[in-house]
Design an enzyme around this catalytic site. Structure first.
Site, PDB file in Angstrom:
ATOM      1  N   SER A   1      -3.588  -3.217  -0.621  1.00 48.53           N
ATOM      2  CA  SER A   1      -2.399  -4.081   0.114  1.00 48.53           C
ATOM      3  C   SER A   1      -2.540  -5.590   0.305  1.00 48.53           C
ATOM      4  O   SER A   1      -3.960  -5.681   0.867  1.00 48.53           O
ATOM      5  CB  SER A   1      -2.008  -3.290   1.241  1.00 48.53           C
ATOM      6  OG  SER A   1      -0.920  -4.075   1.716  1.00 48.53           O
ATOM      7  N   GLY A   2      -1.985  -6.474   0.095  1.00 49.31           N
ATOM      8  CA  GLY A   2      -2.246  -7.795   0.203  1.00 49.31           C
ATOM      9  C   GLY A   2      -2.577  -8.330   1.569  1.00 49.31           C
ATOM     10  O   GLY A   2      -3.574  -9.053   2.079  1.00 49.31           O
ATOM     11  N   HIS A   3      -1.714  -7.632   2.621  1.00 47.89           N
ATOM     12  CA  HIS A   3      -1.597  -8.417   4.001  1.00 47.89           C
ATOM     13  C   HIS A   3      -2.853  -7.744   4.819  1.00 47.89           C
ATOM     14  O   HIS A   3      -3.155  -8.121   5.899  1.00 47.89           O
ATOM     15  CB  HIS A   3      -0.423  -7.992   4.728  1.00 47.89           C
ATOM     16  CG  HIS A   3      -0.146  -6.670   5.226  1.00 47.89           C
ATOM     17  ND1 HIS A   3      -0.374  -6.211   6.530  1.00 47.89           N
ATOM     18  CD2 HIS A   3       0.362  -5.770   4.547  1.00 47.89           C
ATOM     19  CE1 HIS A   3       0.069  -4.788   6.546  1.00 47.89           C
ATOM     20  NE2 HIS A   3       0.379  -4.571   5.303  1.00 47.89           N
TER      21      HIS A   3
ATOM     22  N   CYS B   1      -1.353   3.431  15.145  1.00 50.85           N
ATOM     23  CA  CYS B   1      -0.989   3.559  13.774  1.00 50.85           C
ATOM     24  C   CYS B   1       0.117   4.779  13.286  1.00 50.85           C
ATOM     25  O   CYS B   1       0.841   4.559  12.319  1.00 50.85           O
ATOM     26  CB  CYS B   1      -2.285   3.762  12.943  1.00 50.85           C
ATOM     27  SG  CYS B   1      -2.740   2.121  12.390  1.00 50.85           S
TER      28      CYS B   1
ATOM     29  N   ASN C   1      -8.363   3.720   8.670  1.00 50.71           N
ATOM     30  CA  ASN C   1      -7.844   2.710   9.380  1.00 50.71           C
ATOM     31  C   ASN C   1      -8.269   2.545  10.835  1.00 50.71           C
ATOM     32  O   ASN C   1      -8.243   1.496  11.435  1.00 50.71           O
ATOM     33  CB  ASN C   1      -6.477   2.272   8.830  1.00 50.71           C
ATOM     34  CG  ASN C   1      -5.645   3.714   9.093  1.00 50.71           C
ATOM     35  OD1 ASN C   1      -5.983   4.692   8.462  1.00 50.71           O
ATOM     36  ND2 ASN C   1      -4.651   3.823  10.097  1.00 50.71           N
TER      37      ASN C   1
ATOM     38  N   GLY D   1       0.927  -1.375  -0.054  1.00 49.50           N
ATOM     39  CA  GLY D   1      -0.138  -0.211  -0.047  1.00 49.50           C
ATOM     40  C   GLY D   1       0.758   1.306   0.022  1.00 49.50           C
ATOM     41  O   GLY D   1       0.598   2.273  -0.768  1.00 49.50           O
ATOM     42  N   THR D   2       1.771   1.124   0.738  1.00 49.42           N
ATOM     43  CA  THR D   2       2.595   2.370   0.735  1.00 49.42           C
ATOM     44  C   THR D   2       3.363   2.913  -0.467  1.00 49.42           C
ATOM     45  O   THR D   2       3.301   3.955  -1.067  1.00 49.42           O
ATOM     46  CB  THR D   2       3.778   2.149   2.036  1.00 49.42           C
ATOM     47  OG1 THR D   2       3.272   1.890   3.098  1.00 49.42           O
ATOM     48  CG2 THR D   2       4.664   3.521   1.980  1.00 49.42           C
TER      49      THR D   2
ATOM     50  N   GLN E   1      -8.055  -0.334   3.458  1.00 53.95           N
ATOM     51  CA  GLN E   1      -8.767  -0.885   4.400  1.00 53.95           C
ATOM     52  C   GLN E   1     -10.228  -1.172   3.824  1.00 53.95           C
ATOM     53  O   GLN E   1     -10.951  -1.725   4.453  1.00 53.95           O
ATOM     54  CB  GLN E   1      -9.034   0.187   5.424  1.00 53.95           C
ATOM     55  CG  GLN E   1      -7.971   0.472   6.451  1.00 53.95           C
ATOM     56  CD  GLN E   1      -7.395  -0.810   7.165  1.00 53.95           C
ATOM     57  OE1 GLN E   1      -8.193  -2.017   7.286  1.00 53.95           O
ATOM     58  NE2 GLN E   1      -6.489  -0.711   7.722  1.00 53.95           N
TER      59      GLN E   1
HETATM   60  C1  PLP Z   1      -1.931  -0.501   6.276  1.00 55.04           C
HETATM   61  C2  PLP Z   1      -1.940   0.490   5.501  1.00 55.04           C
HETATM   62  C3  PLP Z   1      -1.353   1.222   4.533  1.00 55.04           C
HETATM   63  C4  PLP Z   1       0.001   0.491   4.339  1.00 55.04           C
HETATM   64  O1  PLP Z   1      -0.033  -0.532   3.526  1.00 55.04           O
HETATM   65  P1  PLP Z   1       1.395  -1.578   3.373  1.00 55.04           P
HETATM   66  O2  PLP Z   1       1.075  -2.547   2.467  1.00 55.04           O
HETATM   67  O3  PLP Z   1       1.523  -2.135   4.607  1.00 55.04           O
HETATM   68  O4  PLP Z   1       2.509  -0.582   3.075  1.00 55.04           O
HETATM   69  C5  PLP Z   1      -1.784   2.166   3.848  1.00 55.04           C
HETATM   70  N1  PLP Z   1      -2.981   2.841   4.063  1.00 55.04           N
HETATM   71  C6  PLP Z   1      -3.859   2.390   5.013  1.00 55.04           C
HETATM   72  C7  PLP Z   1      -5.079   3.022   5.035  1.00 55.04           C
HETATM   73  C8  PLP Z   1      -3.366   1.318   5.559  1.00 55.04           C
HETATM   74  O5  PLP Z   1      -4.248   0.661   6.586  1.00 55.04           O
END
Ligand code: PLP
Length: 393
Positions: free
Chosen positions: A200-202, A326, A152, A72-73, A180
């Protein structure tokens, strides 16, 4: 006793079927998708299927609108920098006070180092966007509007499809950090004006270190990572094939089960909130209760320190996060709750419970069993508790 994991907005457990789908891509199917032989072609097939699975979850019109990233980053950084670099004469960004640091830290950096003007739109006490402020911030120099789909910390949902239309009317691009939201709310990007979206996958039971940027066909674009011609020249670097396959499998699961899961996760969340409020006084549910993710409960407890609460819950085998986690993993009060003007005392005592498809009734009941006693013990040791007044009078 199995641990109770209620921190799914920080990360989710990788689904066992996702892990199983990934494993062959570390061993017998180890190829490089760019290679001209059959071993490479097999890897390219794996990536192609995953791209279609992500496309289907997003309701995107074309599979090549999906660009795989490291998470996501990276997707957020790519979107913001691309929008600024591909639109000469436009050097302003409109975003919100409650974005993830993956947006806010870059925006602050660009403001400092490149003189980019950043309009940070505020929110009300429930975390809803100040629409007048938003409209005022848009102008002929806006390169990009970046507003998250779901927050988030509180789960509050933003009206991104309307905001995207307004961004386009001002000639700007629209990006949403949907990390999210993807896998938790139904999406049909082909029916929207959204130009770019991060996932983001995780956060959806896939692996860590893999994500994607949705890039609407025809959108002006500059790559962040330059190198080989991978991802149609939009993201250099040999593809993380096992990760991509895992993200695809996770997207496929989410697409199948999202609607049913959303229903029962929401009922579990409501059981938690109602149970807490019935058992514990001066506990407040934060966020837009009528319009938020089904899995998130952000609850502030007066006259308790959330970090102490978190520690005691952890000792009882329950994993949650505090309102500050966070932002920095530590002591900083949450920028999200501050933007909502939540009183300082309530921010100090704010906990985030985030559920997932792995959450079951006994997990919630364990929390309801132990939490009242923990809050009671912490409060009775607080000098403020003796001459207490409710924070939200
Ligand atoms: C977790 C999160 C990210 C970051 O994603 P990563 O894959 O961990 O880099 C970005 N934005 C939101 C809203 C998140 O919750």
């Amino acid at each position: 006793m199995r641990p109770v994991y209620l921190d799914n907005n920080a990360t989710t457990a990788t689904d066992a079927s996702v892990v199983a789908a990934m494993l062959p891509w570390f061993t017998e199917r180890f190829g490089n998708p760019s290679s001209a032989h059959a071993v490479g072609a097999a890897a390219a097939d794996g990536v192609r299927l995953a791209r279609r699975q992500v496309q289907a979850l997003l309701g995107a019109a074309h599979d090549h609108e999906i660009v795989f990233t490291s998470g996501g980053t990276e997707a957020n950084n790519t979107a913001i920098l691309s929008a600024l670099d591909s639109q000469p004469g436009r050097d302003e960004i409109v975003t919100t006070a409650v974005e993830h640091p993956a947006v806010l830290a870059l925006a602050a950096h660009l403001e400092k180092t490149r003189g980019i003007k950043v309009h940070t739109v505020g929110v009300d006490g429930d975390g809803r966007l100040d629409m007048e402020d938003f409209e005022r911030a848009l102008g002929p120099r806006t390169a990009l509007v970046s507003v998250m789909w779901a927050n988030n910390e509180t789960g509050t949902l933003f009206p991104v499809t309307d905001l995207a239309r307004q961004a386009h009317a001002a000639g700007a691009l629209f990006h949403t950090d949907a990390v999210q939201a993807v896998g938790r709310v139904p999406l049909s990007l082909r029916d929207t004006d959204i130009d770019m979206l991060s996932l983001s996958g995780h956060k959806l039971h896939g692996p860590k270190g893999i994500g994607a940027l949705y890039l609407r066909k025809g959108t002006a674009f500059r790559p962040l990572l330059r190198g080989g011609r991978q991802e149609r020249g939009r993201r250099g670097g040999t593809e993380n094939v096992p990760g991509i396959v895992g993200l695809g499998a996770a997207a496929d699961l989410a697409a199948r089960y999202l609607e049913t899961e959303r229903g029962w996760i929401g009922r579990l969340r409501d059981r938690l909130e109602q149970g807490v409020q019935a058992r514990i006084g001066q506990a407040y549910v934060l966020g837009d209760r009528g319009n938020r993710l089904a899995n998130t409960a952000c609850i502030a407890f007066d006259y308790v320190d959330a970090d102490a609460l978190l520690l005691m819950l952890d000792r009882a085998g329950i994993a949650v996060s505090s309102g500050s986690a966070c932002a920095s993993g530590g002591t900083e009060p949450s920028h999200v709750l501050r933007a909502m003007r939540v009183p300082a005392g309530a921010i100090r005592g704010a906990l985030r419970f985030s559920l997932s498809r792995d959450t079951a009734v006994p997990d919630i009941d364990r929390v309801l069993d132990v939490l009242p006693d923990i809050v009671g013990r912490l409060r009775s040791s607080s000098p403020l508790w003796r001459d207490r007044a409710p924070t939200f009078a």
